[in-house]
Design a protein around this motif. Structure first.
Motif, PDB file in Angstrom:
ATOM      1  N   GLY A 123      -1.678  -5.265  10.428  1.00 52.82           N
ATOM      2  CA  GLY A 123      -0.388  -5.107  10.607  1.00 52.82           C
ATOM      3  C   GLY A 123       0.475  -5.172   9.165  1.00 52.82           C
ATOM      4  O   GLY A 123       1.208  -4.152   8.780  1.00 52.82           O
ATOM      5  N   ILE A 124       0.088  -5.938   8.360  1.00 53.39           N
ATOM      6  CA  ILE A 124       0.636  -6.362   7.157  1.00 53.39           C
ATOM      7  C   ILE A 124       0.250  -4.962   6.338  1.00 53.39           C
ATOM      8  O   ILE A 124       1.280  -4.325   5.443  1.00 53.39           O
ATOM      9  CB  ILE A 124       0.119  -7.362   6.325  1.00 53.39           C
ATOM     10  CG1 ILE A 124       0.649  -8.853   7.094  1.00 53.39           C
ATOM     11  CG2 ILE A 124       0.675  -7.689   4.870  1.00 53.39           C
ATOM     12  CD1 ILE A 124      -0.191  -9.831   6.585  1.00 53.39           C
ATOM     13  N   ALA A 125      -0.919  -4.691   6.070  1.00 52.46           N
ATOM     14  CA  ALA A 125      -1.425  -3.538   5.424  1.00 52.46           C
ATOM     15  C   ALA A 125      -0.751  -2.010   5.859  1.00 52.46           C
ATOM     16  O   ALA A 125      -0.126  -1.402   4.898  1.00 52.46           O
ATOM     17  CB  ALA A 125      -2.852  -3.228   5.334  1.00 52.46           C
ATOM     18  N   ALA A 126      -0.499  -1.952   7.090  1.00 54.31           N
ATOM     19  CA  ALA A 126       0.287  -0.559   7.456  1.00 54.31           C
ATOM     20  C   ALA A 126       1.874  -0.736   7.170  1.00 54.31           C
ATOM     21  O   ALA A 126       2.210   0.219   6.904  1.00 54.31           O
ATOM     22  CB  ALA A 126       0.160  -0.672   9.160  1.00 54.31           C
ATOM     23  N   MET A 127       2.235  -2.221   7.082  1.00 55.85           N
ATOM     24  CA  MET A 127       3.579  -2.335   6.635  1.00 55.85           C
ATOM     25  C   MET A 127       4.024  -2.125   5.347  1.00 55.85           C
ATOM     26  O   MET A 127       5.109  -1.359   4.803  1.00 55.85           O
ATOM     27  CB  MET A 127       4.004  -3.656   7.089  1.00 55.85           C
ATOM     28  CG  MET A 127       5.577  -3.693   7.354  1.00 55.85           C
ATOM     29  SD  MET A 127       5.697  -5.619   8.110  1.00 55.85           S
ATOM     30  CE  MET A 127       5.461  -6.628   6.401  1.00 55.85           C
ATOM     31  N   LEU A 128       3.032  -2.538   4.438  1.00 62.54           N
ATOM     32  CA  LEU A 128       3.038  -2.459   2.999  1.00 62.54           C
ATOM     33  C   LEU A 128       2.689  -0.958   2.326  1.00 62.54           C
ATOM     34  O   LEU A 128       2.846  -0.734   1.292  1.00 62.54           O
ATOM     35  CB  LEU A 128       2.518  -3.602   2.150  1.00 62.54           C
ATOM     36  CG  LEU A 128       2.623  -4.873   2.336  1.00 62.54           C
ATOM     37  CD1 LEU A 128       1.742  -5.891   1.874  1.00 62.54           C
ATOM     38  CD2 LEU A 128       4.156  -5.324   1.879  1.00 62.54           C
ATOM     39  N   GLY A 129       2.058  -0.153   3.358  1.00 61.85           N
ATOM     40  CA  GLY A 129       1.603   1.121   3.041  1.00 61.85           C
ATOM     41  C   GLY A 129       0.402   1.238   2.420  1.00 61.85           C
ATOM     42  O   GLY A 129      -0.432  -0.003   1.957  1.00 61.85           O
ATOM     43  N   GLN A 130      -0.277   2.483   2.381  1.00 63.71           N
ATOM     44  CA  GLN A 130      -1.727   2.381   1.976  1.00 63.71           C
ATOM     45  C   GLN A 130      -2.039   2.364   0.544  1.00 63.71           C
ATOM     46  O   GLN A 130      -1.684   3.308  -0.228  1.00 63.71           O
ATOM     47  CB  GLN A 130      -2.134   3.993   2.337  1.00 63.71           C
ATOM     48  CG  GLN A 130      -2.448   4.008   3.787  1.00 63.71           C
ATOM     49  CD  GLN A 130      -3.322   5.572   4.280  1.00 63.71           C
ATOM     50  OE1 GLN A 130      -3.606   6.068   3.084  1.00 63.71           O
ATOM     51  NE2 GLN A 130      -3.590   5.650   5.092  1.00 63.71           N
ATOM     52  N   SER A 131      -2.394   1.349   0.429  1.00 66.39           N
ATOM     53  CA  SER A 131      -2.907   0.890  -1.070  1.00 66.39           C
ATOM     54  C   SER A 131      -3.754  -0.257  -1.190  1.00 66.39           C
ATOM     55  O   SER A 131      -3.736  -0.966  -0.354  1.00 66.39           O
ATOM     56  CB  SER A 131      -1.470   0.819  -1.845  1.00 66.39           C
ATOM     57  OG  SER A 131      -0.988  -0.661  -1.921  1.00 66.39           O
ATOM     58  N   LEU A 132      -4.482  -0.241  -2.313  1.00 64.76           N
ATOM     59  CA  LEU A 132      -5.396  -1.529  -2.625  1.00 64.76           C
ATOM     60  C   LEU A 132      -4.445  -2.569  -2.619  1.00 64.76           C
ATOM     61  O   LEU A 132      -5.152  -3.797  -1.909  1.00 64.76           O
ATOM     62  CB  LEU A 132      -6.155  -1.152  -3.464  1.00 64.76           C
ATOM     63  CG  LEU A 132      -7.691  -1.742  -3.802  1.00 64.76           C
ATOM     64  CD1 LEU A 132      -8.622  -1.269  -2.785  1.00 64.76           C
ATOM     65  CD2 LEU A 132      -8.159  -1.640  -5.212  1.00 64.76           C
ATOM     66  N   VAL A 133      -3.378  -2.677  -3.273  1.00 68.64           N
ATOM     67  CA  VAL A 133      -2.773  -3.844  -3.401  1.00 68.64           C
ATOM     68  C   VAL A 133      -2.256  -4.467  -1.973  1.00 68.64           C
ATOM     69  O   VAL A 133      -2.429  -5.706  -1.661  1.00 68.64           O
ATOM     70  CB  VAL A 133      -1.597  -3.609  -4.242  1.00 68.64           C
ATOM     71  CG1 VAL A 133      -0.623  -5.030  -4.169  1.00 68.64           C
ATOM     72  CG2 VAL A 133      -1.995  -3.246  -5.722  1.00 68.64           C
ATOM     73  N   SER A 134      -1.900  -3.504  -1.087  1.00 71.03           N
ATOM     74  CA  SER A 134      -1.352  -4.079   0.240  1.00 71.03           C
ATOM     75  C   SER A 134      -2.803  -4.459   1.046  1.00 71.03           C
ATOM     76  O   SER A 134      -2.335  -5.370   1.563  1.00 71.03           O
ATOM     77  CB  SER A 134      -0.773  -3.006   0.864  1.00 71.03           C
ATOM     78  OG  SER A 134      -1.622  -1.834   1.164  1.00 71.03           O
ATOM     79  N   VAL A 135      -3.588  -3.890   0.884  1.00 71.87           N
ATOM     80  CA  VAL A 135      -5.079  -4.630   1.215  1.00 71.87           C
ATOM     81  C   VAL A 135      -5.150  -6.208   0.842  1.00 71.87           C
ATOM     82  O   VAL A 135      -5.498  -6.941   1.674  1.00 71.87           O
ATOM     83  CB  VAL A 135      -6.194  -3.715   1.185  1.00 71.87           C
ATOM     84  CG1 VAL A 135      -7.649  -4.437   1.575  1.00 71.87           C
ATOM     85  CG2 VAL A 135      -6.126  -2.574   1.906  1.00 71.87           C
ATOM     86  N   MET A 136      -5.130  -6.315  -0.451  1.00 73.82           N
ATOM     87  CA  MET A 136      -5.437  -7.554  -0.831  1.00 73.82           C
ATOM     88  C   MET A 136      -4.427  -8.553  -0.481  1.00 73.82           C
ATOM     89  O   MET A 136      -4.829  -9.746  -0.147  1.00 73.82           O
ATOM     90  CB  MET A 136      -5.379  -7.481  -2.588  1.00 73.82           C
ATOM     91  CG  MET A 136      -6.508  -6.632  -2.778  1.00 73.82           C
ATOM     92  SD  MET A 136      -6.836  -6.769  -4.848  1.00 73.82           S
ATOM     93  CE  MET A 136      -5.411  -5.724  -5.495  1.00 73.82           C
TER      94      MET A 136
END
Lengths: 333, 305
Positions: free
Chosen positions: B156-169
């Protein structure tokens, strides 16, 4: 005027859904500067709670402190928390029972000692660490400079208690409370620690409240002794008086249950029957009555008051049927 | 002569014993005696060295393609002397991609663990240190976070923040915050009742100082152990998110999870392509888990002499 004046101290613990526990009641005693006073009694008689109350270390919620505790004229029971904090460690200090757990295991000894010095004596780091070394030296820790860098687990039990005493005495307090300071130590170390406490107290004129269940400690150190039972003082006298002529059956029982060198071989020790749990509330009578061999009918019909002994001067007693002095002498002979 | 030798040996031994430092040094001494810890440490060391020195170790660039080896559509060359682990469907050297993939995993693992740990320590310290309504509020918030399944929350968070390595972290970090917060708070509540805290109080030490200087350092060791263990799960979670296509936008950057996702369609024709990243994820996670578990045991006061 005395340095510490405890008057009618009562401590009641309450918890939701449980009956209130009156841990200490009607406790009155005073300690003059330079005097050593003993509080003696079995586990659970309220002696440690009394000391925590003097230090202001009882939890704010759930413990109601009544009566008055005056230190050098200042009422401690109503003192604001920050003032009390300023007093603790500087004017009143305490040595706890278990040196194994009373030191922070992850901090070197040195930091723990200097912490007090910096807090109360406004020393900078260098001066504090120099003072800390001399404090450790004073309590008989060899090679203090090295010890300061070490962690508590690297010190023996006796060493740790010495370090704790050094911390308590760091600011030259006027009152020191020692709560069973030797209980967790080996017998040989016990004597050393007591000797050290005595020496330091005499040197600095510090008043000492010695809390113990060990009558040997009392005999060696205390000027006057208060014997507590079930939250109340049942007998008070000077050390000599108490050992020579205990009047309360409980005190006599305590004395009889300690082995003595001058006792005939094979003579049995006399334990006090029952346990401190076999008690009745003071409102109904004498709490010691169920275990007392001098019990008479009136013992379970209302509590005795702590009054001056009619037979002996400077001797207070809370008992309806005290041991006869003459009978006592007969027992000793 | 031999007596002298023996004497000096005894002296040395005594000295070594005295020289021992605090809790951590003692724990380290116990740690090196555990085989599991050593195996874990070896895995972790290999993983870290490979990740750090990837450009020096990798024989090829992770994006370079060698089309000369591909002999027609659908042909995926296996291991050979020039390409140790073979090539992938686009003709890229798998060995080099694996090595660069370690870099990604290590960065994601460490950063997201650190994010979660710092966040958790702040919340736990506030809750355990201040108590009262602060504690109650923070803990209810933490409970809410714990109620959402971890991977789902991260997606949910990663999808919300957009596809990027930073959002995964960030996603993995946030998911781990409540674990650290609860752990530290619980530990602090227990340590606050310890004798040394009372002793410090009896010396007039200020409350803030008791909490920060005495209680907090004593509460940290389980948090640090949890950090090591979290590294392992963070690596797995990062691979999971990458597998689901939530990591960086650039498919050229090698990442174990994405390699797993990209190659699963060749499972029947070239199963080795799936096998390599899978093994790498398992071994690196295992390394951190073994090390973390051994550290926990070494720090456990019950196991002390």
């Amino acid at each position: 005027m005395s340095l510490l004046d405890v008057r009618d101290l009562s401590i009641v613990f309450s918890r939701r859904g449980r009956r209130d526990v009156r841990a200490v009641d009607e406790v009155t005693f005073s300690v003059a500067a330079g005097e050593t006073v003993g509080l003696v009694g079995e586990s659970g008689c309220g002696k440690s709670v009394t000391s925590l109350a003097i230090m202001g270390l009882l939890p704010k919620r759930g413990a109601a402190v009544g009566g008055s505790i005056k230190f050098d004229g200042t009422e401690l029971t109503s003192l604001p928390a920050d003032k009390m904090r300023g007093l603790r460690g500087r004017d009143i200090a305490m040595v706890f029972q278990d040196p194994m757990t009373s030191l922070n295991p992850v901090i070197p000894i040195g930091l723990q000692v200097t912490e007090v010095l910096r807090r109360h004596r406004d020393m900078d780091a260098a001066a504090a660490s120099k003072e800390a070394a001399s404090l450790l030296e004073r309590v008989g820790i060899p090679d203090p400079a090295r010890r300061l860098k070490e962690y508590p687990h690297q010190l023996s039990g006796g060493m740790r208690q010495r370090a704790l005493i050094a911390m308590a005495l760091a600011c030259k307090p006027r009152l020191l409370i020692a709560d069973e300071p030797t209980t967790a130590l080996d017998v040989t170390i016990q004597a050393q620690i007591l000797e050290l406490l005595k020496e330091l107290v005499v040197d600095s004129g510090t008043a000492l409240v010695m809390i113990t269940h060990d009558l040997g400690v009392v005999a060696g150190m205390c000027d006057s002794v208060h014997v507590m039972y079930s939250g109340r003082i049942v007998e008070r006298a000077s050390r000599w008086e108490l050992f020579e002529a205990p009047r309360h059956p409980y005190t006599a029982g305590l004395l009889a249950s300690v082995p003595r060198l001058d006792q005939a071989r094979g003579e049995k020790l006399e334990p006090i029957p029952g346990s401190p749990r076999d008690t009745i509330p003071w409102t109904q009578g004498c709490a010691f009555a169920p275990r007392c061999r001098n019990r008479i009918e009136s013992c379970t019909q209302g509590a005795p008051e702590l009054v001056a002994d009619k037979l002996r001067p400077d001797h207070d007693l809370r008992c309806f049927n005290p041991i006869d002095v003459a009978e006592q002498e007969a027992v000793t002979l | 002569m031999s007596l002298q030798v023996a004497e000096s040996a005894i002296q040395q031994a005594e000295h070594a014993d005295e020289a021992g430092g605090g809790l951590w040094r003692e724990a380290f001494r116990r740690l090196v005696r555990k085989p599991a810890a050593i195996i874990g440490a070896i895995f972790v060391a290999i993983f870290v060295i490979v990740a750090v020195f990837a450009p020096l170790i990798a024989p090829y660039s992770p994006t370079a393609t060698d089309l000369s080896q591909i002999k027609g559509p659908g042909h995926i060359p296996g291991p050979s002397s020039t390409h140790w682990l073979g090539l992938d469907d686009l003709g890229r050297d798998v060995f080099s991609r694996m090595i660069y993939g370690a870099r990604q995993s290590l960065v994601v693992g460490v950063v997201s663990m650190a994010f979660g740990m710092v966040g958790g320590i702040i919340l736990g310290l506030l809750a355990g240190g201040l108590g009262g309504w602060v504690d109650a509020t923070i803990m209810r918030f933490v409970d809410m976070m714990l109620a959402i399944p971890g991977l789902l929350f991260a997606i949910g968070i990663a999808a919300m923040l957009g596809q990027s390595l930073v959002s995964v972290m960030i996603a993995i970090g946030v998911v781990n915050i409540p674990v650290f917060a609860r752990l530290l708070r619980g530990q602090m509540l227990a340590q606050r009742e310890a004798d040394y805290a009372l002793a410090a109080k009896s010396l007039g030490v200020k409350r803030s100082r008791i909490i920060l200087g005495h209680v907090f350092p004593n509460s940290l060791s389980p948090v640090i152990v949890q950090g090591t263990l979290t590294l392992a799960t963070a690596i797995i979670e990062a691979a999971g998110l990458a597998f689901l296509g939530l990591s960086g936008a650039d498919p050229a950057i090698p990442e174990w999870g994405r390699m797993l996702a990209d190659t699963q369609k060749f499972l029947t024709s070239a199963p080795q392509l799936v096998f390599y990243p899978g093994i790498a994820i398992v071994l690196s996670a295992l390394g951190f888990t073994l090390l973390g578990e051994s550290l926990r045991e070494a720090l456990d006061p019950k196991n002390r002499r």
